[in-house]
Design a protein around this motif. Structure first.
Motif, PDB file in Angstrom:
ATOM      1  N   LEU A  46       0.810  -1.118  -0.114  1.00  0.00           N
ATOM      2  CA  LEU A  46       0.166  -0.062   0.071  1.00  0.00           C
ATOM      3  C   LEU A  46       0.884   1.375   0.277  1.00  0.00           C
ATOM      4  CD1 LEU A  46      -2.476  -0.890   3.052  1.00  0.00           C
ATOM      5  CD2 LEU A  46      -2.863  -0.982   0.417  1.00  0.00           C
ATOM      6  N   PRO A  47       0.574   2.223  -0.705  1.00  0.00           N
ATOM      7  CA  PRO A  47       1.326   3.437  -0.686  1.00  0.00           C
ATOM      8  C   PRO A  47       0.774   4.148   0.728  1.00  0.00           C
ATOM      9  CG  PRO A  47      -0.697   3.741  -1.836  1.00  0.00           C
ATOM     10  CD  PRO A  47      -0.690   2.541  -1.747  1.00  0.00           C
ATOM     11  N   GLY A  48       1.773   4.607   1.444  1.00  0.00           N
ATOM     12  CA  GLY A  48       1.397   5.107   2.892  1.00  0.00           C
ATOM     13  C   GLY A  48       2.673   6.000   3.476  1.00  0.00           C
ATOM     14  N   SER A  49       2.331   6.748   4.301  1.00  0.00           N
ATOM     15  CA  SER A  49       3.388   7.445   5.311  1.00  0.00           C
ATOM     16  C   SER A  49       3.763   6.914   6.406  1.00  0.00           C
ATOM     17  CB  SER A  49       2.794   8.883   5.320  1.00  0.00           C
ATOM     18  OG  SER A  49       1.857   8.963   6.181  1.00  0.00           O
ATOM     19  N   TRP A  50       4.918   7.505   7.074  1.00  0.00           N
ATOM     20  CA  TRP A  50       5.282   6.934   8.515  1.00  0.00           C
ATOM     21  C   TRP A  50       3.730   7.016   9.212  1.00  0.00           C
ATOM     22  CZ3 TRP A  50       8.640   4.192  10.663  1.00  0.00           C
ATOM     23  CH2 TRP A  50       8.948   4.075  11.892  1.00  0.00           C
ATOM     24  N   GLU A  51       3.173   8.068   9.395  1.00  0.00           N
ATOM     25  CA  GLU A  51       1.964   8.255  10.055  1.00  0.00           C
ATOM     26  C   GLU A  51       0.741   7.149  10.022  1.00  0.00           C
ATOM     27  OE1 GLU A  51       3.178  10.664   8.436  1.00  0.00           O
ATOM     28  OE2 GLU A  51       4.182  11.718  10.068  1.00  0.00           O
ATOM     29  N   ASP A  52       0.654   6.881   8.470  1.00  0.00           N
ATOM     30  CA  ASP A  52      -0.263   5.813   8.027  1.00  0.00           C
ATOM     31  C   ASP A  52       0.197   4.395   8.950  1.00  0.00           C
ATOM     32  OD1 ASP A  52      -1.637   7.438   6.591  1.00  0.00           O
ATOM     33  OD2 ASP A  52      -0.705   7.242   4.849  1.00  0.00           O
ATOM     34  N   ILE A 107       3.967  -6.414   9.514  1.00  0.00           N
ATOM     35  CA  ILE A 107       3.731  -5.392   8.715  1.00  0.00           C
ATOM     36  C   ILE A 107       5.108  -4.574   8.597  1.00  0.00           C
ATOM     37  CG2 ILE A 107       3.498  -3.858  11.129  1.00  0.00           C
ATOM     38  CD1 ILE A 107       1.543  -1.986   9.421  1.00  0.00           C
ATOM     39  N   LYS A 108       5.473  -3.913   7.399  1.00  0.00           N
ATOM     40  CA  LYS A 108       6.796  -3.230   7.275  1.00  0.00           C
ATOM     41  C   LYS A 108       6.534  -1.755   6.610  1.00  0.00           C
ATOM     42  CE  LYS A 108       9.966  -6.199   5.537  1.00  0.00           C
ATOM     43  NZ  LYS A 108      10.583  -7.007   4.357  1.00  0.00           N
ATOM     44  N   TYR A 109       7.356  -0.966   7.148  1.00  0.00           N
ATOM     45  CA  TYR A 109       7.375   0.495   6.203  1.00  0.00           C
ATOM     46  C   TYR A 109       8.735   0.479   5.728  1.00  0.00           C
ATOM     47  CZ  TYR A 109       7.498   5.090   5.864  1.00  0.00           C
ATOM     48  OH  TYR A 109       7.636   6.633   5.296  1.00  0.00           O
ATOM     49  N   ARG A 110       8.558   1.093   4.538  1.00  0.00           N
ATOM     50  CA  ARG A 110       9.490   1.746   3.613  1.00  0.00           C
ATOM     51  C   ARG A 110       9.204   2.978   3.325  1.00  0.00           C
ATOM     52  NH1 ARG A 110       9.999  -3.808  -0.311  1.00  0.00           N
ATOM     53  NH2 ARG A 110      10.954  -5.035   1.235  1.00  0.00           N
ATOM     54  N   PRO A 111      10.104   3.833   3.013  1.00  0.00           N
ATOM     55  CA  PRO A 111       9.632   5.328   2.695  1.00  0.00           C
ATOM     56  C   PRO A 111       8.589   5.391   1.419  1.00  0.00           C
ATOM     57  CG  PRO A 111      12.015   5.376   3.077  1.00  0.00           C
ATOM     58  CD  PRO A 111      11.393   3.860   3.113  1.00  0.00           C
ATOM     59  N   GLY A 112       7.421   5.708   1.858  1.00  0.00           N
ATOM     60  CA  GLY A 112       6.308   5.859   0.879  1.00  0.00           C
ATOM     61  C   GLY A 112       5.519   4.562   0.631  1.00  0.00           C
ATOM     62  N   GLU A 113       5.771   3.294   1.404  1.00  0.00           N
ATOM     63  CA  GLU A 113       5.265   2.263   1.206  1.00  0.00           C
ATOM     64  C   GLU A 113       5.153   1.380   2.379  1.00  0.00           C
ATOM     65  OE1 GLU A 113       5.670  -1.188  -2.062  1.00  0.00           O
ATOM     66  OE2 GLU A 113       7.630  -0.843  -1.005  1.00  0.00           O
ATOM     67  N   ILE A 114       3.976   0.781   2.482  1.00  0.00           N
ATOM     68  CA  ILE A 114       3.698  -0.205   3.576  1.00  0.00           C
ATOM     69  C   ILE A 114       3.046  -1.622   2.910  1.00  0.00           C
ATOM     70  CG2 ILE A 114       1.975  -0.573   5.542  1.00  0.00           C
ATOM     71  CD1 ILE A 114       1.485   2.525   5.584  1.00  0.00           C
ATOM     72  N   LEU A 115       3.815  -2.492   3.801  1.00  0.00           N
ATOM     73  CA  LEU A 115       3.568  -3.714   3.181  1.00  0.00           C
ATOM     74  C   LEU A 115       3.129  -4.753   4.360  1.00  0.00           C
ATOM     75  CD1 LEU A 115       6.693  -2.689   1.896  1.00  0.00           C
ATOM     76  CD2 LEU A 115       6.534  -5.409   0.763  1.00  0.00           C
ATOM     77  N   PRO A 137       8.098 -11.916  19.071  1.00  0.00           N
ATOM     78  CA  PRO A 137       8.223 -11.049  17.964  1.00  0.00           C
ATOM     79  C   PRO A 137       8.631  -9.788  18.297  1.00  0.00           C
ATOM     80  CG  PRO A 137       5.753 -11.054  18.725  1.00  0.00           C
ATOM     81  CD  PRO A 137       6.641 -12.119  19.525  1.00  0.00           C
ATOM     82  N   ILE A 138       9.369  -8.855  17.581  1.00  0.00           N
ATOM     83  CA  ILE A 138       9.983  -7.462  17.707  1.00  0.00           C
ATOM     84  C   ILE A 138       9.675  -6.700  16.660  1.00  0.00           C
ATOM     85  CG2 ILE A 138      12.201  -8.167  17.008  1.00  0.00           C
ATOM     86  CD1 ILE A 138      13.197  -6.505  19.508  1.00  0.00           C
ATOM     87  N   THR A 139       9.600  -5.451  16.985  1.00  0.00           N
ATOM     88  CA  THR A 139       9.261  -4.533  16.069  1.00  0.00           C
ATOM     89  C   THR A 139      10.434  -3.401  15.963  1.00  0.00           C
ATOM     90  OG1 THR A 139       6.776  -4.481  15.768  1.00  0.00           O
ATOM     91  CG2 THR A 139       8.120  -2.493  15.158  1.00  0.00           C
ATOM     92  N   MET A 140      11.089  -3.193  14.949  1.00  0.00           N
ATOM     93  CA  MET A 140      12.317  -2.338  14.912  1.00  0.00           C
ATOM     94  C   MET A 140      11.987  -1.032  14.104  1.00  0.00           C
ATOM     95  SD  MET A 140      15.233  -5.165  14.201  1.00  0.00           S
ATOM     96  CE  MET A 140      16.611  -3.883  13.904  1.00  0.00           C
ATOM     97  N   ASP A 141      11.760   0.088  14.582  1.00  0.00           N
ATOM     98  CA  ASP A 141      11.301   1.121  13.953  1.00  0.00           C
ATOM     99  C   ASP A 141      12.178   2.470  14.133  1.00  0.00           C
ATOM    100  OD1 ASP A 141      10.473   1.693  16.279  1.00  0.00           O
ATOM    101  OD2 ASP A 141       8.445   1.531  16.064  1.00  0.00           O
ATOM    102  N   LEU A 142      12.551   2.991  12.984  1.00  0.00           N
ATOM    103  CA  LEU A 142      13.478   4.183  12.698  1.00  0.00           C
ATOM    104  C   LEU A 142      12.262   5.197  12.186  1.00  0.00           C
ATOM    105  CD1 LEU A 142      16.661   3.172  11.849  1.00  0.00           C
ATOM    106  CD2 LEU A 142      16.055   3.786  14.108  1.00  0.00           C
ATOM    107  N   PRO A 143      11.803   6.358  13.045  1.00  0.00           N
ATOM    108  CA  PRO A 143      11.035   7.090  12.392  1.00  0.00           C
ATOM    109  C   PRO A 143      11.195   7.719  11.099  1.00  0.00           C
ATOM    110  CG  PRO A 143      11.234   7.665  14.822  1.00  0.00           C
ATOM    111  CD  PRO A 143      12.290   6.713  14.356  1.00  0.00           C
ATOM    112  N   GLU A 144      10.143   7.812  10.285  1.00  0.00           N
ATOM    113  CA  GLU A 144      10.273   8.070   8.741  1.00  0.00           C
ATOM    114  C   GLU A 144      11.418   7.289   7.733  1.00  0.00           C
ATOM    115  OE1 GLU A 144       8.410  10.094   7.736  1.00  0.00           O
ATOM    116  OE2 GLU A 144       7.592  11.254   9.722  1.00  0.00           O
ATOM    117  N   ILE A 145      11.972   6.402   8.492  1.00  0.00           N
ATOM    118  CA  ILE A 145      13.058   5.535   7.775  1.00  0.00           C
ATOM    119  C   ILE A 145      12.770   4.318   7.247  1.00  0.00           C
ATOM    120  CG2 ILE A 145      15.723   4.845   7.581  1.00  0.00           C
ATOM    121  CD1 ILE A 145      16.075   7.283   9.504  1.00  0.00           C
ATOM    122  N   ARG A 146      12.395   3.518   8.580  1.00  0.00           N
ATOM    123  CA  ARG A 146      12.118   1.803   8.204  1.00  0.00           C
ATOM    124  C   ARG A 146      11.229   1.469   9.480  1.00  0.00           C
ATOM    125  NH1 ARG A 146      13.919   1.904   3.867  1.00  0.00           N
ATOM    126  NH2 ARG A 146      14.908   0.313   2.720  1.00  0.00           N
ATOM    127  N   GLY A 147      10.357   0.418   9.283  1.00  0.00           N
ATOM    128  CA  GLY A 147       9.785  -0.434  10.338  1.00  0.00           C
ATOM    129  C   GLY A 147       9.787  -1.646   9.859  1.00  0.00           C
TER     130      GLY A 147
END
Length: 212
Positions: free
Chosen positions: A20-26, A42-50, A85-95
């Motif tokens: 999905l297209p998405g921001s860090w806030e999403d 769930i995973k975050y890459r800049p501009g994308e949520i998987l 499980p563990i979530t590694m998140d760096l704001p605006e960079i990766r989740g």
């Protein structure tokens, strides 16, 4: 069965991946919505949520490999901390949510901590990922500079070490330089498939004990 992502419900059929297209806030809103649920991942890459809903084999293979690591660390009398499980998140960079992670050299830095402050506390020394559905990308770990990442895919192990040029494939683990990890995993998966996981891990412990 279809994927459903709404403000009230998140559901993916087993084995499905949703991009999905998405921001860090999403991303943060979806993480909050999922709460303590481990599925979907769930995973975050800049501009994308998987989003990914793992198959049962995913968890089984992750647990077997993690059990092997624990047996080997015990054999070498190494201290460690392990998380899943563990979530590694760096704001605006990766989740990202690795299947399993180990603190080996840096275990004392996180021992007893209820939360890990990414960007302040050290990253895990070893991360394990099972890639059944091409959800995993080694570059997701670049911002964290995880020293070693194991990706198990298509019944084969690929070991990556982090260096100045990024990640490169190596033949041996830094933490088990004299041990053929791939050979051990082949045997453990064979025994686990023929019989069960407990027998596979018990056999490995007995084999290592006989070699001391």
């Amino acid at each position: 069965m279809f994927a459903v992502v709404t403000p009230e419900k998140i559901h993916l059929p087993p084995g499905a991946i949703l991009r999905l297209p998405g921001s860090w806030e999403d991303y943060q809103k979806l993480v909050e919505q999922l709460g303590d649920r481990s599925i979907p991942r769930i995973k975050y890459r800049p501009g994308e949520i998987l989003l990914m809903s793992p198959l049962p084999i995913h968890g089984r293979e992750a647990n077997i490999i993690a059990d092997v690591v624990k047996v080997l660390l015990d054999y070498l009398e190494r201290d460690y901390e392990a998380f899943t499980p563990i979530t590694m998140d760096l704001p605006e960079i990766r989740g990202i949510e690795p299947d399993y992670c180990f603190y080996i050299d840096n275990w004392a830095a996180v021992a007893g901590k209820p939360r890990i402050n990414w960007g302040v506390d050290p990253s895990p020394d070893l991360v394990i990922e099972i890639d059944v559905t091409t959800y995993t990308d080694i570059n997701d770990y670049l911002p964290y500079k995880v020293p070693e990442v194991w990706i198990y895919k298509r019944k084969g192990l690929v070991i990556y070490n982090y260096g100045e040029e990024g990640y490169e494939v190596v033949n041996n683990s830094h933490y088990f330089p004299t041990i053929n990890i791939s050979e051990i995993l082949v045997e453990c998966f064979r025994v686990a498939g023929d019989r069960n996981t407990s027998t596979a891990i018990r056999n490995l412990r007995q084999k290592l004990a006989s070699e001391k």
